[in-house]
Design a protein around this motif. Structure first.
Motif, PDB file in Angstrom:
ATOM      1  N   THR A  33      39.004  88.038  33.820  1.00  0.00           N
ATOM      2  CA  THR A  33      38.939  86.875  33.008  1.00  0.00           C
ATOM      3  C   THR A  33      39.907  86.155  32.698  1.00  0.00           C
ATOM      4  N   SER A  34      39.826  84.842  32.320  1.00  0.00           N
ATOM      5  CA  SER A  34      40.943  83.937  31.872  1.00  0.00           C
ATOM      6  C   SER A  34      41.396  84.578  30.294  1.00  0.00           C
TER       7      SER A  34
ATOM      8  N   HIS B  88      44.568  69.886  41.089  1.00  0.00           N
ATOM      9  CA  HIS B  88      43.948  68.947  41.872  1.00  0.00           C
ATOM     10  C   HIS B  88      43.015  67.984  41.065  1.00  0.00           C
TER      11      HIS B  88
ATOM     12  N   GLN C 292      46.238  66.339  33.221  1.00  0.00           N
ATOM     13  CA  GLN C 292      46.741  67.153  34.385  1.00  0.00           C
ATOM     14  C   GLN C 292      48.024  67.492  34.427  1.00  0.00           C
TER      15      GLN C 292
ATOM     16  N   ASP D  98      36.035  82.334  32.296  1.00  0.00           N
ATOM     17  CA  ASP D  98      36.325  82.008  33.543  1.00  0.00           C
ATOM     18  C   ASP D  98      36.900  83.103  34.498  1.00  0.00           C
TER      19      ASP D  98
ATOM     20  N   LYS E 266      45.339  81.531  40.338  1.00  0.00           N
ATOM     21  CA  LYS E 266      44.306  80.443  40.551  1.00  0.00           C
ATOM     22  C   LYS E 266      43.207  80.344  39.791  1.00  0.00           C
ATOM     23  N   HIS E 267      42.949  79.041  38.992  1.00  0.00           N
ATOM     24  CA  HIS E 267      41.954  78.940  38.055  1.00  0.00           C
ATOM     25  C   HIS E 267      41.400  77.268  37.987  1.00  0.00           C
ATOM     26  N   GLY E 268      40.466  77.219  38.641  1.00  0.00           N
ATOM     27  CA  GLY E 268      39.558  76.273  38.833  1.00  0.00           C
ATOM     28  C   GLY E 268      40.543  74.980  39.911  1.00  0.00           C
ATOM     29  N   GLY E 269      41.040  74.038  39.154  1.00  0.00           N
ATOM     30  CA  GLY E 269      41.896  73.308  40.155  1.00  0.00           C
ATOM     31  C   GLY E 269      43.411  73.366  39.730  1.00  0.00           C
ATOM     32  N   THR E 270      43.692  74.362  39.006  1.00  0.00           N
ATOM     33  CA  THR E 270      45.061  74.851  38.690  1.00  0.00           C
ATOM     34  C   THR E 270      45.467  75.910  39.536  1.00  0.00           C
ATOM     35  N   GLU E 271      46.631  75.710  40.249  1.00  0.00           N
ATOM     36  CA  GLU E 271      47.206  77.154  40.806  1.00  0.00           C
ATOM     37  C   GLU E 271      48.732  77.225  40.316  1.00  0.00           C
TER      38      GLU E 271
END
Length: 371
Positions: A130-131, A56, A13, A211, A225-230
């Motif tokens: 999408t990602s 996160h 992370q 995603d 914002k993607h999942g737990g990453t900003e």
């Protein structure tokens, strides 16, 4: 304050966001990660004042609190530890003690109150894509971004939003790339310029999958914002040049050629070109394309011929081979169309086959022919 986390999970992370930190920072606190703990959740933030990245993580913790930990020593130590649970103990003076299965390591943290606050997403508009789409847009445009700081507007990628589409444009005045998605709908017509550094950070942290990403923007910042990453970055405050005027509306001569064969031929022939211009001349007649380059200073010369489909008058035109090769890498199809006019007018490259809802146009300016 105390928490427990897996060493490899934490390292993975932290590596995602460590690219934000500059080697020589203005403020010593910018060399740190900000750790914030709240009910079994850990947020780690890195910033260079222009770009903020945050992850996160799930951890084991009984209490809340925050601390700044120097990034370099923490990353170096985690890289050398086998996968195992680590216990972090932080005292009231921000001294950090890390306990592993066989060792104990101490590092002096810093007061988290001195860490810069991240920008708030006030009055922002948002859309989703999408990602894989954003990753594809970054890969296909970022190489054409200018490195000239005297033209700040060109040092980023221009996002052009419409209710039924989104366009990504990059140019350095020698070449231009425009990618349009007609299957992404945005809340309103809007434009902004995103700097190169945060786009490169997204490129290395986003997965190439379906995603859903939430992208928000206001007059000063972009939020992804993607999942737990900003990621939050400051937008470039400048006016992007009117790129539409340089795209020729009518290039009557059309050449179709195999993309990888053309790219490989350019790679071989450009070895013999002048190193300051990388000039390769293309002579197109009927169904034959001849590539030639020379460096007069060293008496180097390279020539190759290959097959092509061509509809137009015989033409000789020269390009920077490095630019052409980068552009060909951006086109995904097996064959490309090259639309040409005269030896002094820009050439246009388009892939023959494209994904649904995607349209790519690449423009490259010719060089003066060495006769």
């Amino acid at each position: 304050m105390k928490f427990i986390v897996s060493s490899s999970y934490l390292l993975r992370q932290l590596q995602q966001i460590s690219g934000v930190i500059n080697a020589n920072t203005v403020l010593p606190i910018l060399e740190d990660f900000l750790f914030e703990i709240e009910k079994n959740k850990l947020s780690v933030t890195a910033t260079d004042l222009e770009t903020v990245m945050k992850v996160h993580l799930d951890i084991e913790a009984k209490d809340s609190g925050k601390v700044c930990i120097p990034a370099k020593i923490l990353l170096d130590s985690l890289k050398n530890l086998a996968d195992q649970p680590l216990t972090f103990n932080i005292d009231k003076n921000f001294a950090v003690e890390i306990t592993s299965d066989n060792g104990k390591y101490k590092v002096m943290g810093e007061n988290p109150d001195n860490f810069p606050k991240e920008p708030a997403a006030d009055e922002s508009s948002s859309f989703s894509m999408t990602s894989a789409q954003l990753l594809n847009a970054i890969n296909k445009s970022i190489f054409a971004v200018s490195t000239d700081d005297l033209r700040p507007a060109m040092t980023g990628v221009f996002f052009e939003l419409d209710k039924k589409s989104i366009s990504f444009v990059a140019t350095d005045a020698h070449r231009l790339v425009k990618l349009v998605y007609s299957n992404v709908s945005c809340p309103e017509k809007s434009t902004f310029i995103v700097p190169k550094k945060p786009l490169n950070l997204l490129k290395s942290s986003l997965p190439d999958n379906e995603d859903e990403l939430t992208i928000s923007y206001n007059s000063n910042h972009l939020f992804v914002k993607h999942g737990g990453t900003e990621l939050v970055c400051r937008l470039i405050d400048a006016r992007f040049p009117d790129y539409k005027v340089v795209i020729p509306s009518d290039n009557p001569y059309k050449m179709t050629v195999n993309r990888s064969a053309f790219q490989n031929a350019l790679r071989r022939v450009s070895v013999f070109s002048n190193k300051s211009t990388n000039q390769v001349a293309l002579s197109i007649t009927g169904s034959e394309l001849q590539l030639s380059s020379q460096d007069v200073d060293f008496s180097f010369e390279g020539n190759e011929r290959m097959a092509c489909q061509y509809d137009g008058e015989d033409l000789q035109i020269a390009f920077n081979a490095k630019f052409l090769m980068e552009m060909l890498s951006g086109a995904d199809s097996d064959e490309i169309n090259m639309e040409l006019s005269t030896a002094t007018k820009a050439g246009i490259i388009k892939p023959v086959e494209e994904a649904e809802g995607e349209k790519l146009l690449m423009l490259v300016m010719p060089l003066m022919l060495n006769n």
